[in-house]
Write an enzyme that holds these catalytic residues in place. Structure first.
Site, PDB file in Angstrom:
ATOM      1  N   CYS A   2      -0.857  23.013   1.955  1.00 54.14           N
ATOM      2  CA  CYS A   2       0.234  23.419   1.061  1.00 54.14           C
ATOM      3  C   CYS A   2      -0.218  23.126  -0.360  1.00 54.14           C
ATOM      4  O   CYS A   2      -1.227  22.472  -0.591  1.00 54.14           O
ATOM      5  CB  CYS A   2       1.533  22.659   1.351  1.00 54.14           C
ATOM      6  N   ARG A   3       0.561  23.583  -1.291  1.00 58.77           N
ATOM      7  CA  ARG A   3       0.404  23.205  -2.692  1.00 58.77           C
ATOM      8  C   ARG A   3       1.791  22.827  -3.193  1.00 58.77           C
ATOM      9  O   ARG A   3       2.775  23.507  -2.869  1.00 58.77           O
ATOM     10  CB  ARG A   3      -0.131  24.355  -3.544  1.00 58.77           C
TER      11      ARG A   3
END
Length: 251
Positions: A2-3
């Site tokens: 994820c970011r």
């Protein structure tokens, strides 16, 4: 995997941090520059923000990619806030949880995101489930590893335990239960940002206008972005950032 991104500072549009910068979270959904695990973050996204005078944040979450949602583009352009937490998701395993599995998770004044993965979930962390009352586990928004980590954290935060201690203990417990876990956690109450690095990247940027951003990777090419070492606890407000090692037991 994820970011994610959190910002505290003077009121500004959501888009000024999430969409507009040259390497924004919006772009990281399909072209992250420093992501070590996974390639495309198109399994959902979300943003939470705070309105003046209201300690409880609002959230906007969806199951698809950020770039495919024109309603979010409008929201990001016109909604202004002094604090936000946003994330784009690359799911660890397929699930039917939909937008409920997209960060940020929320409870009271808190917003939370997890960048990483817990190997062997859920079996690997079954011993930790006893730390949370059954009724709270049954109220989990989703069944993914991030939602479980949030249940562990939220239970302790509701009891008034210090954020630093809660984050450090949760990371250590999850890492002991599931060796190889990646546990970059991100938390805000609208005034402070707390985060951990454990197996993935994290950067921060403090600006002259009293604005601090903490992100999985820089959202622009400002040379003042600073990388956080692995196994570190970060605590930040609008002007100051404190780093503490997580390799030793928290005192």
């Amino acid at each position: 995997m994820c970011r994610h991104l959190a910002v505290v500072g003077p009121p500004a549009s959501i888009g000024s941090a999430v969409v507009d910068p040259s390497h924004s979270l919006f772009r990281q959904a399909w072209q992250p520059r420093r992501q070590q695990h996974g390639t495309v973050n198109a399994d959902g996204f979300g943003v939470g923000w705070y309105a003046p005078g209201d300690p409880r944040p609002a959230r906007y979450r969806r199951t698809g990619p950020m770039w495919a949602d024109p309603s979010f583009a409008d929201l990001a352009r016109v909604v202004h806030t002094g604090a936000l937490l946003a994330a784009v998701r690359d799911a660890t395993v397929p699930s039917a949880d939909g937008e409920a599995a997209a960060a940020p998770f929320a409870d009271g004044p808190w917003l939370f995101s997890h960048n990483g993965a817990v190997p062997g979930y859920p079996e690997s962390v079954l011993p930790l489930a006893s730390q949370v009352p059954a009724e709270e586990l049954l109220r989990m928004e989703a069944r993914c590893d991030a939602a479980f980590l949030w249940a562990l954290l939220a239970h302790r935060l509701r009891r008034g335990e210090p954020v630093e201690q809660t984050l450090a203990d949760t990371v250590k417990a999850a890492a002991d239960a599931a060796p190889g876990a990646r546990l970059n956690l991100l938390l805000t109450d609208g005034a402070r940002i707390a985060a951990t690095t454990w197996g993935d990247t994290l950067w921060y940027l403090t600006g002259p206008a009293g604005r601090t951003a903490v992100a999985s990777e820089p959202y622009d090419d400002d040379p003042h972005w600073t990388e956080v070492p692995d196994h570190t606890l970060l605590i930040a407000d609008r002007t100051d950032v404190t780093l503490s090692p997580l390799k030793e037991p928290w005192q």
